[in-house]
Design an enzyme around this catalytic site. Structure first.
Site, PDB file in Angstrom:
ATOM      1  N   ARG A  55       8.721 -17.962 -18.281  1.00 54.38           N
ATOM      2  CA  ARG A  55       8.663 -17.394 -16.931  1.00 54.38           C
ATOM      3  C   ARG A  55       7.582 -16.321 -16.823  1.00 54.38           C
ATOM      4  O   ARG A  55       7.068 -16.035 -15.743  1.00 54.38           O
ATOM      5  CB  ARG A  55      10.058 -16.854 -16.541  1.00 54.38           C
ATOM      6  N   TYR A 108       1.941 -24.822   8.295  1.00 50.46           N
ATOM      7  CA  TYR A 108       2.709 -25.774   7.494  1.00 50.46           C
ATOM      8  C   TYR A 108       4.198 -25.523   7.791  1.00 50.46           C
ATOM      9  O   TYR A 108       4.639 -24.365   7.874  1.00 50.46           O
ATOM     10  CB  TYR A 108       2.396 -25.556   6.017  1.00 50.46           C
ATOM     11  N   ASP A 180      -3.749 -19.825   3.964  1.00 53.31           N
ATOM     12  CA  ASP A 180      -3.369 -21.062   3.281  1.00 53.31           C
ATOM     13  C   ASP A 180      -4.597 -21.970   3.337  1.00 53.31           C
ATOM     14  O   ASP A 180      -4.975 -22.459   4.397  1.00 53.31           O
ATOM     15  CB  ASP A 180      -2.171 -21.699   4.007  1.00 53.31           C
ATOM     16  N   LYS A 205      -1.579 -30.813  -3.484  1.00 59.40           N
ATOM     17  CA  LYS A 205      -2.476 -31.606  -2.646  1.00 59.40           C
ATOM     18  C   LYS A 205      -3.827 -31.825  -3.346  1.00 59.40           C
ATOM     19  O   LYS A 205      -3.859 -32.448  -4.384  1.00 59.40           O
ATOM     20  CB  LYS A 205      -2.611 -30.936  -1.282  1.00 59.40           C
TER      21      LYS A 205
HETATM   22  C1  LIG Z   1       2.189 -29.097   1.265  1.00 60.71           C
HETATM   23  C2  LIG Z   1       1.742 -27.833   1.856  1.00 60.71           C
HETATM   24  C3  LIG Z   1       2.383 -26.634   1.543  1.00 60.71           C
HETATM   25  C4  LIG Z   1       3.620 -26.567   0.648  1.00 60.71           C
HETATM   26  O1  LIG Z   1       3.331 -26.983  -0.645  1.00 60.71           O
HETATM   27  P1  LIG Z   1       4.454 -27.564  -1.661  1.00 60.71           P
HETATM   28  O2  LIG Z   1       3.661 -27.774  -2.897  1.00 60.71           O
HETATM   29  O3  LIG Z   1       4.975 -28.820  -1.039  1.00 60.71           O
HETATM   30  O4  LIG Z   1       5.502 -26.531  -1.761  1.00 60.71           O
HETATM   31  C5  LIG Z   1       1.889 -25.473   2.090  1.00 60.71           C
HETATM   32  N1  LIG Z   1       0.844 -25.488   2.925  1.00 60.71           N
HETATM   33  C6  LIG Z   1       0.204 -26.620   3.269  1.00 60.71           C
HETATM   34  C7  LIG Z   1      -0.940 -26.562   4.205  1.00 60.71           C
HETATM   35  C8  LIG Z   1       0.640 -27.833   2.747  1.00 60.71           C
HETATM   36  O5  LIG Z   1       0.015 -28.962   3.100  1.00 60.71           O
END
Ligand SMILES: *Cc1c(COP(=O)(O)O)cnc(C)c1O
Length: 392
Positions: A55, A108, A180, A205
């Site tokens: 952790r 998101y 983000d 992603k």
């Molecule tokens: C998928 C996504 C998230 C969340 O990510 P996880 O890995 O599914 O927790 C946050 N912001 C954007 C723009 C996303 O496409």
């Protein structure tokens, strides 16, 4: 300093103290500690110490963090188990009860839930503004505003926030700015160039890129990452050693993948714009995008994310969307994005449970809308698949 393509392969190698060319998977929960108690204290307390207890840190996580911090031009980064783990830990490292956040209408869905169903229960207030309107951010600022949280391009209608404006606003008012950057990827957009303080990613992603792991990353100053690390120790969403290894492997080809995706997506969006079954195409790389000039200013490439509105009334569009989804053979109707394979989703269905009708309207989601994540398949096959799905 070497270029991005080279750093993707070599950055952070010092965290691999073995002789293996490929960084191993350190599949262990804990590490031999030093008998020297001074050294033990250092291992137990130093930020992200890579070989103490999982952790706290892991050598592969440290290498991934080093690669991504380099990509995002920040001092440091922290790797966590999901994008939402990164977003929640980063936000909780800025705000506490009594504080205020300025965020966008379009975020998101998980981030919106975090604001609307979590933070507000802990004495934090949030104002949501129209991201395309710079002034609306400024107007929403209150005495207790501690964070401006943005997302650009945003999900799913690909609107942009002016990074330079927000970077300056944050500096001027001494408010932390956080973006983000998942949809753009660090190949296409580096918010730190515009003075944004903190960059968060769903590494699930583009960064991972193969739809085979979930991960999240926070990038910022050393001091800030230390704060997020302290939070992460108690929130506990550590990225597993194997997923970290997969993420590092995915990162090796990030620049190649994103370049191919940018190229495919521009061709695909250009083709879509000429088709009668499409009412409108939203793609930040097309001159028809209302903020195309801002995209050219703050982005180096335009991503694989395309949104289309199908022709006809909303109900006709909905029926067409259903038949297209049913007949596509290469595009998979699946959540997520940014992988090597092309995916497609129907946003109004995907977020049906999270968004009220009013929220959907504010976020611009209609029933005749489809969101596409372009992969690295051959463009002719992608167009061919859509052609057959539309006509069958
Ligand atoms: C998928 C996504 C998230 C969340 O990510 P996880 O890995 O599914 O927790 C946050 N912001 C954007 C723009 C996303 O496409």
């Amino acid at each position: 300093m070497a270029k991005v393509e080279t750093n993707l392969i070599h950055q952070g190698k010092e965290f691999n103290e073995t002789k293996s060319v490929v960084t191993p998977i350190f599949q262990t929960a804990t590490y031999f500690a030093s008998d020297d108690l001074d050294e033990y204290i250092k291992a137990a307390t130093e930020t992200k110490f890579p070989e103490f207890y999982h952790r706290h840190g892991n050598p592969t996580n440290s290498q991934v963090a080093s690669v991504v911090a380099d990509l995002e031009k920040t001092e440091d980064a922290l790797v966590l188990a999901t994008g939402m783990a990164a977003i929640s830990a980063a936000i909780l490292s800025v705000v506490k009860a009594g504080d205020h956040i300025v965020a966008q209408h379009a975020h998101y869905s998980g981030a919106k839930l975090f604001f609307n169903e979590f933070l507000i229960n802990y004495g934090i207030t949030i104002s949501f503004v129209d991201q395309v309107d710079n002034e609306s951010f400024e107007k929403a600022i209150q005495k207790n505003t501690k964070l401006i949280y943005i997302e650009t391009p945003s999900n799913p209608n690909l609107e942009l926030t002016d990074l330079e404006f927000i970077g300056k606003l944050g500096k001027e008012k001494a408010i932390i700015t956080m973006v983000d950057n998942t949809f753009a990827s660090p190949i296409n957009q580096n918010p730190a160039d515009f003075g944004i303080d903190v960059i968060v990613h769903s590494a699930t992603k583009y960064l991972g890129g193969h739809s085979d792991l979930t991960a999240g990353i926070v990038c910022g100053t050393k001091d800030f990452i230390h704060k997020v690390w302290r939070k992460s120790l108690v929130l506990g969403a550590s990225l597993s050693p194997f997923d970290s290894w997969l993420l590092l492997r995915g990162l090796r080809t990030l620049s190649l993948r994103v370049r191919q995706i940018n190229e495919n997506a521009l061709q695909f969006a250009t083709w879509l714009e000429q088709q009668a079954f499409v009412k409108s195409v939203i793609y930040v790389g097309l001159p028809s995008h209302p903020q195309h000039s801002l995209a050219q200013k703050q982005m180096k490439g335009f991503t694989g994310m395309i949104c289309i509105e199908l022709a006809g009334s909303e109900n006709e569009g909905f029926e067409k969307a259903q038949s297209i989804l049913k007949n596509l053979k290469i595009f998979a109707n699946a959540a997520s994005l940014g992988g090597v394979e092309s995916l497609i989703v129907h946003p109004a269905s995907m977020w049906g449970s999270h968004h009220s009708a009013q929220q959907k309207q504010i976020s611009g989601i209609t029933k005749g809308m489809l969101r596409i994540s372009i992969g690295i398949e051959h463009i002719d096959d992608l167009i061919g698949d859509f052609e057959q799905a539309v006509s069958s």
